[in-house]
Scaffold this motif. Structure first.
Motif, short mmCIF file in Angstrom:
data_model
loop_
_atom_site.label_atom_id
_atom_site.label_comp_id
_atom_site.label_asym_id
_atom_site.label_seq_id
_atom_site.Cartn_x
_atom_site.Cartn_y
_atom_site.Cartn_z
N VAL A 255 47.47 31.07 25.22
CA VAL A 255 47.24 32.01 24.12
C VAL A 255 45.85 32.62 24.23
O VAL A 255 44.92 32.02 24.78
N GLU A 256 45.71 33.83 23.71
CA GLU A 256 44.41 34.46 23.61
C GLU A 256 43.56 33.68 22.60
O GLU A 256 44.07 33.16 21.62
N ALA A 257 42.26 33.63 22.86
CA ALA A 257 41.34 32.98 21.91
C ALA A 257 40.27 34.00 21.53
O ALA A 257 39.51 34.39 22.41
N PRO A 258 40.32 34.47 20.30
CA PRO A 258 41.17 34.09 19.16
C PRO A 258 42.55 34.70 19.25
O PRO A 258 42.79 35.57 20.06
N SER A 259 43.47 34.20 18.38
CA SER A 259 44.83 34.76 18.32
C SER A 259 45.37 34.70 16.89
O SER A 259 44.72 34.17 15.98
N TYR B 191 57.27 23.75 17.95
CA TYR B 191 58.11 23.38 19.10
C TYR B 191 57.42 22.35 19.98
O TYR B 191 57.86 22.08 21.09
N GLY B 192 56.34 21.79 19.46
CA GLY B 192 55.65 20.74 20.20
C GLY B 192 54.92 21.25 21.43
O GLY B 192 54.64 20.49 22.36
N ALA B 193 54.61 22.55 21.46
CA ALA B 193 53.90 23.12 22.61
C ALA B 193 52.43 22.74 22.57
O ALA B 193 51.82 22.69 21.51
N GLN B 194 51.86 22.49 23.76
CA GLN B 194 50.41 22.38 23.85
C GLN B 194 49.88 23.80 24.03
O GLN B 194 50.38 24.56 24.86
N LEU B 195 48.85 24.13 23.29
CA LEU B 195 48.29 25.48 23.33
C LEU B 195 47.05 25.50 24.21
O LEU B 195 46.14 24.69 24.04
N ILE B 196 47.04 26.42 25.16
CA ILE B 196 45.91 26.53 26.08
C ILE B 196 45.21 27.86 25.82
O ILE B 196 45.76 28.92 26.14
N PRO B 197 44.02 27.81 25.22
CA PRO B 197 43.34 29.06 24.88
C PRO B 197 42.62 29.67 26.07
O PRO B 197 42.01 28.96 26.87
N VAL B 198 42.73 30.98 26.21
CA VAL B 198 41.96 31.72 27.21
C VAL B 198 41.14 32.78 26.46
O VAL B 198 41.72 33.57 25.70
N PRO B 199 39.82 32.79 26.66
CA PRO B 199 38.98 33.68 25.85
C PRO B 199 39.34 35.16 26.02
O PRO B 199 39.65 35.62 27.12
N MET B 200 39.29 35.87 24.91
CA MET B 200 39.50 37.32 24.90
C MET B 200 38.17 38.01 25.17
O MET B 200 37.13 37.62 24.65
N GLN B 201 38.24 39.07 25.97
CA GLN B 201 37.11 39.97 26.15
C GLN B 201 37.53 41.31 25.55
O GLN B 201 38.71 41.51 25.26
N PRO B 202 36.60 42.24 25.38
CA PRO B 202 36.98 43.51 24.75
C PRO B 202 38.11 44.24 25.47
O PRO B 202 38.82 45.04 24.87
N ASP B 203 38.32 43.97 26.78
CA ASP B 203 39.41 44.63 27.50
C ASP B 203 40.56 43.68 27.83
O ASP B 203 41.40 43.96 28.68
N MET C 41 42.25 39.40 28.10
CA MET C 41 41.96 38.02 28.49
C MET C 41 41.02 37.95 29.70
O MET C 41 41.09 38.80 30.59
N ASP C 42 40.21 36.92 29.76
CA ASP C 42 39.42 36.61 30.95
C ASP C 42 40.39 36.18 32.05
O ASP C 42 41.00 35.11 31.99
N LEU C 43 40.56 37.03 33.06
CA LEU C 43 41.62 36.79 34.05
C LEU C 43 41.37 35.58 34.93
O LEU C 43 42.31 34.90 35.35
N ASP C 44 40.10 35.30 35.22
CA ASP C 44 39.79 34.11 36.03
C ASP C 44 40.22 32.85 35.28
O ASP C 44 40.83 31.94 35.86
N LEU C 45 39.89 32.83 34.01
CA LEU C 45 40.27 31.66 33.22
C LEU C 45 41.78 31.61 32.99
O LEU C 45 42.36 30.53 32.89
N LEU C 46 42.41 32.78 32.92
CA LEU C 46 43.87 32.80 32.81
C LEU C 46 44.50 32.18 34.05
O LEU C 46 45.39 31.32 33.96
N LYS D 267 43.11 30.14 36.18
CA LYS D 267 42.77 28.71 36.19
C LYS D 267 43.75 27.93 35.29
O LYS D 267 44.27 26.88 35.68
N ALA D 268 44.01 28.48 34.11
CA ALA D 268 44.93 27.80 33.17
C ALA D 268 46.33 27.71 33.76
O ALA D 268 47.01 26.68 33.63
N LEU D 269 46.76 28.77 34.42
CA LEU D 269 48.10 28.75 35.04
C LEU D 269 48.18 27.75 36.17
O LEU D 269 49.17 27.03 36.34
N LYS D 270 47.09 27.69 36.95
CA LYS D 270 47.06 26.80 38.11
C LYS D 270 47.07 25.34 37.67
O LYS D 270 47.74 24.49 38.25
N GLU D 271 46.31 25.06 36.62
CA GLU D 271 46.14 23.67 36.20
C GLU D 271 47.30 23.13 35.38
O GLU D 271 47.40 21.92 35.16
#
Lengths: 399, 399
Positions: B123-127, B138-150, B152-157, B159-163
């Protein structure tokens, strides 16, 4: 694209009844397979009048267009709770009532609050397939307990409770059950509540047909016998106002209701406000009891006509329920016979019933019951349809 | 009575925003904390007119009172799908559109179809906290990725997908995000879709504000870039018609949509038919684009006024988003500052913002962002409220 589905959705199939509807939707089919209330019972003119009044007040109408609170529109909550308290002695001191998007949503939100995957739910056999599917979406194992004309088989109910420590609740349609038309007796209601206490489980009492009594004496709801918040009551306006409006309500103890309201926030935020305003105006300004009395007169006529035709034409080996209200009656073929075969024969002769297996936890096993609806067909269709069906039954029994 | 709650409900709390609403509901409070569209944008007269027409045709009205199909009222599906196809190039060959009881229900039903407990959602942080809570049910774990003005931070996105091999989907509000007002750039949209392909996850694109653009150029939806059914689009009529009507829609690939429809049958059967008829009549007979243009003119005026006041009075250390549409703007305090303190100071001086932590996966950790709504306050309240808030900020920064 290969989708990964949730476990809950892997095993669920579209309701068999809906598939049957498609098959029986041919224009020349006499359908006894519907689950709908008769459109002749809709309070069309009254709803038009209150709608007209509502839109004539621009400021009031505008308020109906903004977000509302999840619990429901206050006048709708109040008029519903007052009626349920005064007429049915529900709404104990600790009980709360919320407005839901149809009775089905109350059942869904209750499950959301109390059912984990692998938990068990005891259900009447047969039962309303819409609810069974809702329970399945929460990963519940369904434990069927056979219905008798006066309610669940209590010995088998206790056996199910004893053997299954993960039972969360007993689901029952105590009055004019769908599909059987059976009404659970007062003694059995008391015994069910006692068993629920003994094994510390809840009871979900589904009451969409409760007000459609056209003969016999009122039987108190299980909820009205409950003093500790063990019974949750799901109510519906679908059969006393209209199903298209999607308005129902749920009564539960306060602590439980708080969780249910959080669930509602997370599903549809709140129920359509304009529709709640229309319905609460209708309920405040018109006499719902008088309206229901007219609907019941119609259903009494239809049920009696259908039973008269059955008595005249059906072989005596087939036992039919004698409902005192509701929309359905239930035919039971001799043991070992499968009503799915009768259904196929009927469809060929252009008359449609619903085979009983559609209402069973295992909907692929043979079942000797079948459901007949009398609210939707015309008198002529009832007369002709039962005659055709009786012919099919006779042929079927010879096989 | 000791209730046993489902695991999903044990940890969920009522939305912090709703608690804040209670606190900020005092009549003398200047509230920038709302999430509502302005009632001045509701097409009141048009809705009254189509309602009037609908109830004048008794037979047509009667049909709106019977059960409908779960996918929605056909004219409503058609007019919505046509608009989404022609205006936004969504609705690929394999896509289906259903009508939902508000945008929130589409999000809920999508989760029901694809999320198992323990799965992860990025999810975007904030959202939007309403969606976060739905994912939690639904018992989902939420993984926040910081929002930038343009976006999500794609590197962190990545990273979150990889991990997290159990990620099922990325949730984003790509246009005029709630709460930040940020719009994800076209490049980032393409990159997100590419990453979703690479890691074989879905994207849930939530677009309730998409049509509320009052400056800048349209950015294509992620769904319109998708050719394989990887993106699911949740749409809402809450901000372009009215939220009280609870009408939204969901666009998804056919195979996925079949499961979603089964889920809808099990929750509210179908969305209120009368309201769908009113809305589809409105959409067919009136010019929605012209209506939206008027709403956008109002929001443009409000947003510009608020930003003008901010530029004139707020210390330059606070960075504000410059939204090109939607209902919100986002202030960012210097790092290390917690907007919850600013919120408390504001409430004392009778001006209410929403502290950023309310939109975070961990809503108890300090957060330096805060949300301002400009759709609900009057011009006078904007001028006075920003002035008071600027005073609070100056005092707060000195601490």
């Amino acid at each position: 694209m290969q989708y990964h589905f949730s476990e809950r959705m892997l095993t669920i199939q579209p309701s068999a009844v809906r598939e049957i509807f498609k098959l029986t939707n041919a224009p020349d089919m006499i359908s006894f397979s519907a689950g709908n209330p008769s459109p002749d019972t809709f309070p069309i003119d009254a709803l038009r009048q209150v709608t007209e009044n509502l839109i004539s007040d621009k400021a009031a109408f505008s308020k109906m267009l903004q977000y509302g609170i999840s619990e429901g529109y206050n006048p709708m909550i109040d008029v519903t709770a007052k009626r349920m308290k005064e007429k049915f002695n529900m709404m104990g001191e600790d009980d709360k009532l919320i407005i839901t998007s149809g009775g089905q949503q109350g059942i869904d939100l209750f499950c959301k609050a109390v059912v984990d995957a692998g938990d068990a739910v005891i259900v009447e056999a047969p039962s309303f397939v819409g609810s069974l599917n809702t329970f399945r979406t929460y990963g519940a194992q369904l434990i069927p307990v056979p219905m008798q004309p006066d309610g669940m088989d209590l010995d088998l109910l206790e056996k199910a409770l004893k053997e299954n420590p993960r039972v969360r609740f007993i689901y029952c349609i105590a009055t004019f059950q769908n599909p059987s038309g059976y009404t659970t007796s007062l003694e059995k209601r008391k015994a069910m509540l006692e068993l629920a206490r003994k094994y510390d489980v809840l009871i979900l009492e589904d009451g969409p047909y409760n007000e459609l009594r056209f003969s016999g004496e009122h039987v108190p709801t299980i909820k009205s016998l409950d003093t500790e918040g063990r019974v949750i009551f799901s109510g519906s306006y679908s059969k006393v106002i209209s199903p298209g409006v999607r308005l129902g309500f749920l009564i539960a103890g306060n602590e439980l209701m708080q969780k249910i309201v959080i669930g509602k926030q997370a599903t549809d935020v709140h129920t359509n406000l304009f529709m709640q305003a229309i319905a609460s105006e209708f309920l405040s300004k018109y006499d719902l009891d008088a309206h229901i009395a007219k609907a019941c007169a119609l259903y009494k006529h239809k049920a009696e006509l259908m039973l008269k035709c059955i008595d005249a034409e059906m072989p005596k080996e087939i036992v039919f329920s004698r409902p005192e209200g509701g929309l359905f009656l239930w035919g039971v073929l001799p043991e070992g016979k499968d009503s799915a075969e009768l259904f196929n024969m009927g469809v060929e002769k252009k008359v449609a019933v619903v085979p009983g297996r559609a209402f069973m936890v295992d909907d692929r096993a043979p079942c000797n019951g079948f459901r007949l609806n009398y609210s939707m067909p015309t008198d002529e269709q009832i007369v002709n349809g039962i005659s055709i069906l009786a012919g099919c039954v006779k042929e079927f029994l010879k096989k």
